[in-house]
Design a protein around this motif. Structure first.
Motif, mmCIF file in Angstrom:
data_model
loop_
_atom_site.group_PDB
_atom_site.id
_atom_site.type_symbol
_atom_site.label_atom_id
_atom_site.label_comp_id
_atom_site.label_asym_id
_atom_site.label_seq_id
_atom_site.Cartn_x
_atom_site.Cartn_y
_atom_site.Cartn_z
ATOM 1 N N VAL A 1 11.171 7.977 16.661
ATOM 2 C CA VAL A 1 10.812 8.246 15.265
ATOM 3 C C VAL A 1 11.904 7.736 14.329
ATOM 4 O O VAL A 1 11.627 7.077 13.320
ATOM 5 C CB VAL A 1 10.593 9.754 15.042
ATOM 6 N N PHE A 2 13.142 8.013 14.671
ATOM 7 C CA PHE A 2 14.253 7.579 13.825
ATOM 8 C C PHE A 2 14.444 6.063 13.896
ATOM 9 O O PHE A 2 14.771 5.427 12.885
ATOM 10 C CB PHE A 2 15.533 8.311 14.218
ATOM 11 N N GLU A 3 14.246 5.501 15.060
ATOM 12 C CA GLU A 3 14.341 4.042 15.208
ATOM 13 C C GLU A 3 13.318 3.355 14.299
ATOM 14 O O GLU A 3 13.643 2.383 13.604
ATOM 15 C CB GLU A 3 14.102 3.654 16.672
ATOM 16 N N LYS A 4 12.108 3.875 14.283
ATOM 17 C CA LYS A 4 11.059 3.323 13.417
ATOM 18 C C LYS A 4 11.412 3.529 11.952
ATOM 19 O O LYS A 4 11.212 2.634 11.128
ATOM 20 C CB LYS A 4 9.726 3.996 13.738
ATOM 21 N N GLY A 5 11.958 4.692 11.626
ATOM 22 C CA GLY A 5 12.312 4.989 10.242
ATOM 23 C C GLY A 5 13.396 4.076 9.689
ATOM 24 O O GLY A 5 13.484 3.864 8.476
ATOM 25 N N LEU A 6 14.208 3.532 10.578
ATOM 26 C CA LEU A 6 15.308 2.652 10.166
ATOM 27 C C LEU A 6 14.974 1.173 10.340
ATOM 28 O O LEU A 6 15.838 0.315 10.167
ATOM 29 C CB LEU A 6 16.564 2.986 10.986
ATOM 30 N N ALA A 7 13.727 0.883 10.658
ATOM 31 C CA ALA A 7 13.337 -0.496 10.976
ATOM 32 C C ALA A 7 13.569 -1.455 9.813
ATOM 33 O O ALA A 7 13.982 -2.605 10.013
ATOM 34 C CB ALA A 7 11.876 -0.539 11.402
ATOM 35 N N ASN A 8 13.319 -0.995 8.584
ATOM 36 C CA ASN A 8 13.397 -1.899 7.437
ATOM 37 C C ASN A 8 14.299 -1.387 6.326
ATOM 38 O O ASN A 8 14.185 -1.810 5.176
ATOM 39 C CB ASN A 8 11.993 -2.140 6.874
ATOM 40 N N SER A 9 15.185 -0.463 6.660
ATOM 41 C CA SER A 9 16.037 0.122 5.631
ATOM 42 C C SER A 9 17.348 0.603 6.225
ATOM 43 O O SER A 9 17.417 0.942 7.415
ATOM 44 C CB SER A 9 15.313 1.293 4.958
ATOM 45 N N ASP A 10 18.365 0.648 5.400
ATOM 46 C CA ASP A 10 19.652 1.182 5.839
ATOM 47 C C ASP A 10 19.628 2.701 5.922
ATOM 48 O O ASP A 10 20.468 3.308 6.593
ATOM 49 C CB ASP A 10 20.767 0.762 4.875
ATOM 50 N N PHE A 11 18.655 3.323 5.215
ATOM 51 C CA PHE A 11 18.564 4.776 5.170
ATOM 52 C C PHE A 11 17.179 5.235 5.621
ATOM 53 O O PHE A 11 16.212 4.472 5.557
ATOM 54 C CB PHE A 11 18.833 5.287 3.750
ATOM 55 N N LEU A 12 17.088 6.476 6.031
ATOM 56 C CA LEU A 12 15.805 6.985 6.508
ATOM 57 C C LEU A 12 14.778 7.122 5.395
ATOM 58 O O LEU A 12 13.590 6.886 5.594
ATOM 59 C CB LEU A 12 15.994 8.349 7.194
ATOM 60 N N VAL A 13 15.241 7.529 4.211
ATOM 61 C CA VAL A 13 14.320 7.775 3.100
ATOM 62 C C VAL A 13 14.857 7.109 1.829
ATOM 63 O O VAL A 13 16.013 7.337 1.441
ATOM 64 C CB VAL A 13 14.131 9.284 2.832
ATOM 65 N N GLY A 14 14.011 6.288 1.191
ATOM 66 C CA GLY A 14 14.416 5.663 -0.061
ATOM 67 C C GLY A 14 15.541 4.655 0.147
ATOM 68 O O GLY A 14 15.765 4.140 1.241
ATOM 69 N N ASN A 15 16.266 4.417 -0.913
ATOM 70 C CA ASN A 15 17.325 3.402 -0.856
ATOM 71 C C ASN A 15 18.702 4.000 -1.073
ATOM 72 O O ASN A 15 19.613 3.322 -1.542
ATOM 73 C CB ASN A 15 17.058 2.306 -1.896
ATOM 74 N N GLN A 16 18.863 5.296 -0.749
ATOM 75 C CA GLN A 16 20.173 5.913 -0.887
ATOM 76 C C GLN A 16 20.382 6.961 0.200
ATOM 77 O O GLN A 16 19.432 7.422 0.828
ATOM 78 C CB GLN A 16 20.320 6.565 -2.260
ATOM 79 N N LEU A 17 21.643 7.313 0.372
ATOM 80 C CA LEU A 17 22.019 8.307 1.374
ATOM 81 C C LEU A 17 21.362 9.641 1.065
ATOM 82 O O LEU A 17 21.336 10.084 -0.080
ATOM 83 C CB LEU A 17 23.547 8.473 1.362
#
Length: 223
Positions: free
Chosen positions: A135-151
């Motif tokens: 799940v986390f691997e997929k969540g990070l597929a196209n982004s540096d963060f899991l949600v949105g564009n910030q930590l």
């Protein structure tokens, strides 16, 4: 009550460690009052500080916060680690609950009897590889963060969970390159890097000495 952030817990990880991680990621300095004797816990009870007679307890902004999820929700909201809107917050919450579930399995393993430890370790490995890490691997597929564009808190909790997982299963991330890359990015953040250095408030894996103290302080739970 002073204006300082004060944590009341044992000198060990437990339910407080994720709170320490979150405060560190937010750049918040805090002090710790360690529970080492039964009297320390009783005094907190007598002072009315423990709403449900449980620790962790965090003094912050003139409040005495208990219940680890409530504490982390407050910290995340206060320090902009909770997304930009309700939709992002819901997704952050889902990821967070997943990391908490994973961490709970590891926490239970630390207090498992020696004869059951290997079996439980195999269970953790299977659950991690099949249920959580993909799940986390997929969540990070196209982004540096899991949600949105910030930590967000979801990223902080994921780093803690995966580093903890690697302590007991060193090669667990070998087939999850996105998570590996994510770890390196996170560890390079100045506040996270500082928390990972020797001498920080980060606690080592729970040992028998810590458990002995827990059982003494919370003796009513171990009768």
């Amino acid at each position: 009550m002073s204006g300082k952030v004060v944590l009341h817990y044992f000198n060990g990880r437990g339910k407080m460690e994720s709170i320490r991680w979150l405060l560190a990621a937010a750049g918040v300095e805090f002090e710790e009052e360690f529970l080492t004797k039964r009297e320390h816990y009783v005094k907190l009870l007598d002072d009315g500080a423990l709403m449900f007679q449980q620790v962790p307890l965090v003094e912050i902004d003139g409040m005495q916060l208990v219940q680890s999820r409530a504490i982390m929700n407050y910290i995340a909201g206060k320090y902009n680690l909770y997304g930009k809107d309700l939709k992002e917050r819901a997704l952050i919450d889902m990821y967070t609950e997943g990391t908490i579930d994973l961490m709970d399995t590891i926490m239970l393993w630390t207090i498992e009897t020696p004869e059951n430890k290997q079996k439980q370790l195999s269970n953790i490995e299977q659950k991690a590889k099949e249920r959580f890490l993909p799940v986390f691997e997929k969540g990070l597929a196209n982004s540096d963060f899991l949600v949105g564009n910030q930590l967000s808190r979801a990223d902080v909790h994921l780093l803690e969970a995966t580093l903890t997982l690697q302590e007991i299963l060193p090669t667990i991330l070998s087939t999850f390159p996105k998570i590996q890359a994510f770890q390196e990015r996170m560890k390079a953040l100045p506040r996270i890097s500082k928390f990972l250095q020797p001498g920080s408030a980060r606690k080592p894996p729970t040992n028998e000495e810590v458990m002995k103290t827990v059982k003494e302080v919370l003796s009513h739970l171990f009768k």
